[in-house]
Design a protein around this motif. Structure first.
Motif, short mmCIF file in Angstrom:
data_model
loop_
_atom_site.label_atom_id
_atom_site.label_comp_id
_atom_site.label_asym_id
_atom_site.label_seq_id
_atom_site.Cartn_x
_atom_site.Cartn_y
_atom_site.Cartn_z
N LYS A 201 0.82 -1.21 0.00
CA LYS A 201 0.00 0.00 0.00
C LYS A 201 0.86 1.26 0.00
CE LYS A 201 -4.07 -2.04 2.17
NZ LYS A 201 -5.01 -2.00 3.32
N ASN A 202 1.96 1.24 0.74
CA ASN A 202 2.87 2.39 0.74
C ASN A 202 3.51 2.57 -0.63
OD1 ASN A 202 2.37 2.90 3.45
ND2 ASN A 202 4.05 1.58 4.14
N THR A 203 3.80 1.44 -1.30
CA THR A 203 4.38 1.50 -2.64
C THR A 203 3.40 2.13 -3.61
OG1 THR A 203 5.65 -0.50 -2.17
CG2 THR A 203 5.44 0.15 -4.47
N ILE A 204 2.11 1.78 -3.48
CA ILE A 204 1.10 2.35 -4.36
C ILE A 204 1.01 3.86 -4.17
CG2 ILE A 204 -1.39 2.45 -4.80
CD1 ILE A 204 -1.53 -0.52 -4.25
N GLU A 205 1.02 4.31 -2.92
CA GLU A 205 0.97 5.75 -2.67
C GLU A 205 2.17 6.45 -3.30
OE1 GLU A 205 0.70 8.91 1.06
OE2 GLU A 205 1.19 6.81 1.42
N ARG A 206 3.36 5.84 -3.15
CA ARG A 206 4.57 6.45 -3.73
C ARG A 206 4.49 6.48 -5.24
NH1 ARG A 206 8.67 3.98 -5.83
NH2 ARG A 206 8.11 1.99 -4.85
N ARG A 207 3.98 5.42 -5.86
CA ARG A 207 3.90 5.36 -7.31
C ARG A 207 2.86 6.35 -7.84
NH1 ARG A 207 2.99 -0.78 -8.70
NH2 ARG A 207 3.05 0.02 -10.85
N ILE A 208 1.78 6.55 -7.10
CA ILE A 208 0.79 7.55 -7.51
C ILE A 208 1.41 8.93 -7.50
CG2 ILE A 208 -1.35 8.70 -6.84
CD1 ILE A 208 -2.42 6.04 -5.91
N ASN A 209 2.16 9.24 -6.45
CA ASN A 209 2.82 10.55 -6.37
C ASN A 209 3.83 10.75 -7.49
OD1 ASN A 209 1.67 11.89 -4.03
ND2 ASN A 209 2.63 10.29 -2.79
N GLU A 210 4.46 9.65 -7.94
CA GLU A 210 5.45 9.74 -9.01
C GLU A 210 4.82 10.11 -10.35
OE1 GLU A 210 7.45 6.02 -9.01
OE2 GLU A 210 8.70 6.47 -7.27
N VAL A 211 3.61 9.63 -10.60
CA VAL A 211 2.98 9.91 -11.89
C VAL A 211 2.25 11.25 -11.90
CG1 VAL A 211 2.70 7.44 -12.34
CG2 VAL A 211 0.81 8.73 -11.32
N LEU A 212 2.06 11.84 -10.72
CA LEU A 212 1.40 13.14 -10.66
C LEU A 212 2.41 14.26 -10.85
CD1 LEU A 212 -1.02 12.64 -7.62
CD2 LEU A 212 -1.57 12.50 -10.05
N GLU A 213 2.04 15.23 -11.66
CA GLU A 213 2.89 16.39 -11.86
C GLU A 213 2.56 17.44 -10.80
OE1 GLU A 213 2.25 17.67 -15.82
OE2 GLU A 213 2.83 15.76 -16.72
N GLU A 214 3.47 18.39 -10.63
CA GLU A 214 3.33 19.37 -9.56
C GLU A 214 2.05 20.19 -9.68
OE1 GLU A 214 6.73 21.80 -9.22
OE2 GLU A 214 8.12 20.17 -8.73
N ASP A 215 1.63 20.49 -10.90
CA ASP A 215 0.46 21.34 -11.08
C ASP A 215 -0.82 20.54 -11.31
OD1 ASP A 215 1.30 20.35 -13.48
OD2 ASP A 215 0.86 22.17 -14.62
N ASP A 216 -0.77 19.20 -11.11
CA ASP A 216 -1.96 18.37 -11.31
C ASP A 216 -3.01 18.65 -10.23
OD1 ASP A 216 -1.24 17.15 -13.59
OD2 ASP A 216 -0.64 15.25 -12.71
N GLN A 217 -4.22 18.88 -10.66
CA GLN A 217 -5.35 18.98 -9.74
C GLN A 217 -6.05 17.62 -9.75
OE1 GLN A 217 -7.71 22.19 -11.27
NE2 GLN A 217 -6.39 23.76 -10.37
N THR A 218 -6.18 16.99 -8.60
CA THR A 218 -6.66 15.61 -8.53
C THR A 218 -8.00 15.51 -7.83
OG1 THR A 218 -5.47 15.21 -6.46
CG2 THR A 218 -4.30 14.74 -8.51
N ILE A 219 -8.78 14.53 -8.28
CA ILE A 219 -10.06 14.19 -7.66
C ILE A 219 -10.05 12.69 -7.40
CG2 ILE A 219 -12.56 14.06 -7.99
CD1 ILE A 219 -12.45 16.49 -9.69
#
Length: 534
Positions: A201-219
């Motif tokens: 689960k921690n790996t999933i959170e880290r991988r999600i953060n890796e694919v998000l760009e700094e200016d991404d607005q997420t829902i």
């Protein structure tokens, strides 16, 4: 009842269940302690998905729970049953079915762990193709159109699944065009799954953060008021109510981002618990019925076998759209028989054509299992895929009588026609296109990765298998003197394909046998003559 009196398989099942229950209880205690420390500061207000502003999604990244906000059904049992049955065996599927009462009583997380253990334990990792060849069809048939519409509006989509990633990745990426997929990882030992999932689960959170760009607005989309660790990545959270999901419509096939043309596996129904109960009860009778039908087809004359097979539930619907079809006509100039050109649904295509005409004739095929060749009540001849050699073989057979050929070279279950090989157009001036379609309710009689020698038997294990045979208007080959236009063999092949497609309401494609086997089996479908695959 004392434990000693129980059979050994049940003792093993009880032992595994107790171990998983203890592990789950200890993890729950640790999780509750963690949540009390971490989620207080990251909690966000959560809104019903019915209130989402659709016009405001095009510039946002959508993170969603696959099972909670995309699939209509809340039960994951059918998908693990497909893994157990298709990648494992009938016995493994029965064990999973027997555990269903326990799965119903325990919570969702423990239920998935038990199903993973039963379905994946001992399965070879490199040979596992159920996730790409079988599961996508059943996942797609469970997608809610409303949930899918919301996700398609996003700039970027990230799917998070509680299932093993190997089960959902192909379905989401290849068929729904989801940008990123994150699921549970399975533990492997010596290239075999051990039936346990990694705590990633921690790996999933880290991988999600890796694919998000700094200016991404997420829902973030979920089915319940979420407390996942990766919720901190999202600015807004929307919740799908169970009542809303039940009212969702099934996503129509014509709206699939990518057409589902090929799929494999033996089960022709969604394996819900009640349907599996019916299947297991029917299976012993089905084996006997299949053997009886086979004996009748091999030993009885046409006048007797057709009504007997119809009495057992096998249906043949014959339509003659050929106003000039004369069963006694031959090409007297070249002393050749008539060439019947069919689309390919199962290995029984030539047999049903023979039943419809009530007389035997020869059939050529690009490959055939040795058992099917021995048991076939009509003459079958193998082709070599050497054009010149195959042309000589087919010409020789035509001079001996009528001949059946399926120029697609392999079967296709869905309403599509693969490319027709044009060789047949050069060999006869009396070509009769034949449109074939079949319908089963329990078992598919075709496979790309299984034992092909079982194909006819499994087809006849269905309670009421149906075949439709439609004869179309006769056409002339490229060497015909009666033809007023100079058509090429490709023109003739494409014309026959299009006429059969119009009759069956099937879509014509340029896909080939090679394309099918690359999707379903990971190879090009070319095997040596001793193999049973085709």
């Amino acid at each position: 009842m004392e434990l000693k009196a129980l059979p050994k398989p049940l003792k093993f099942i009880l032992f595994v269940s107790r171990v998983l229950l203890k592990l789950h209880k200890s993890q729950n205690k640790a999780l509750r302690r963690t949540l009390s420390n971490t989620h207080g500061s990251s909690f966000k207000s959560q809104t019903l998905i019915s209130e989402v502003d659709h016009t405001n999604l095009s510039q946002k990244t959508l993170i969603f729970d696959v099972e909670e906000t995309l699939l209509r059904s809340s039960s994951m049992f059918p998908y693990f049953m497909l893994v157990a049955f298709e990648a494992g065996s009938l016995i493994r599927a029965f064990v999973l079915f027997a555990l269903y009462p326990l799965l119903f009583l325990v919570d969702d997380e423990l239920s998935i762990k038990i199903m993973v253990m039963v379905s994946f334990f001992g399965i070879k990792k490199d040979g596992f193709r159920v996730g790409s060849s079988v599961l996508p069809k059943f996942f797609l048939e469970d997608v809610g159109a409303e949930g899918f519409d919301d996700l398609r509006r996003g700039k970027k989509t990230v799917g998070v699944s509680k299932l093993p990633q190997i089960m959902v990745e192909c379905f989401l990426k290849d068929y729904l065009e989801i940008d990123y997929v994150f699921g549970r990882e399975l533990k492997v030992h010596g290239d075999y799954f051990v039936g346990l999932m990694k705590d990633n689960k921690n790996t999933i959170e880290r991988r999600i953060n890796e694919v998000l760009e700094e200016d991404d607005q997420t829902i973030y989309f979920s089915n319940k008021f979420a407390n996942h660790d990766w919720i901190s990545c999202s600015e807004e959270v929307y919740v799908v109510r169970n009542g809303e999901k039940k009212a969702w419509q099934i996503l129509p096939k014509e709206r699939y981002p990518k057409d589902l043309i090929f799929h494999d596996g033996r089960l022709a129904f969604r394996p819900e618990p009640l349907r599996m109960l019916v299947m297991f009860m029917w299976f012993p009778f089905a084996v006997i019925l299949s053997i009886f039908r086979t004996i009748i087809a091999l030993t009885m004359p046409y006048g007797a076998l057709i009504p007997i097979l119809a009495f057992t539930g096998m249906q043949l619907k014959l339509t003659n759209n050929n106003s000039n079809l004369d069963l006694t006509s031959h090409d007297h100039t070249q002393h050749k028989g008539r060439l019947y050109v069919c689309n390919h649904r199962t290995l029984l295509d030539p047999l049903y054509l023979s039943f419809g005409l009530k007389r035997p004739f020869a059939a050529v095929t690009y490959s055939l299992s040795r058992m099917s060749e021995i048991l076939s009540p009509i003459k079958t001849v193998r082709l070599t895929r050497d054009r010149d050699q195959d042309a000589k073989t087919m010409d020789k057979m035509l001079r001996l009588g009528d001949l059946v050929v399926c120029p697609e070279g392999t079967t296709c279950r869905e309403p599509y026609l693969l490319r027709f090989s044009p060789l047949f157009a050069e060999l006869s001036d009396h070509i009769v296109p034949v449109a074939l379609d079949s319908y089963v309710t329990m078992f598919y009689g075709t496979t790309a990765g299984g034992l092909k020698c079982l194909d006819p038997f499994l087809f006849m294990m269905n309670p009421n298998p149906i075949y439709r045979v439609q004869f179309l208007e006769q056409i002339h080959g490229v060497s015909s003197k009666a033809s007023e236009t100079k058509s090429t063999r490709f023109d003739v092949a494409n014309y026959v394909q299009s006429e059969i497609g119009k009759t069956l309401d099937f879509e014509c494609t340029s896909l080939t046998r090679k394309d099918k086997y690359l999707v379903l089996a990971g190879n090009e479908g070319f095997v040596n003559s001793t193999s049973n695959k085709r």
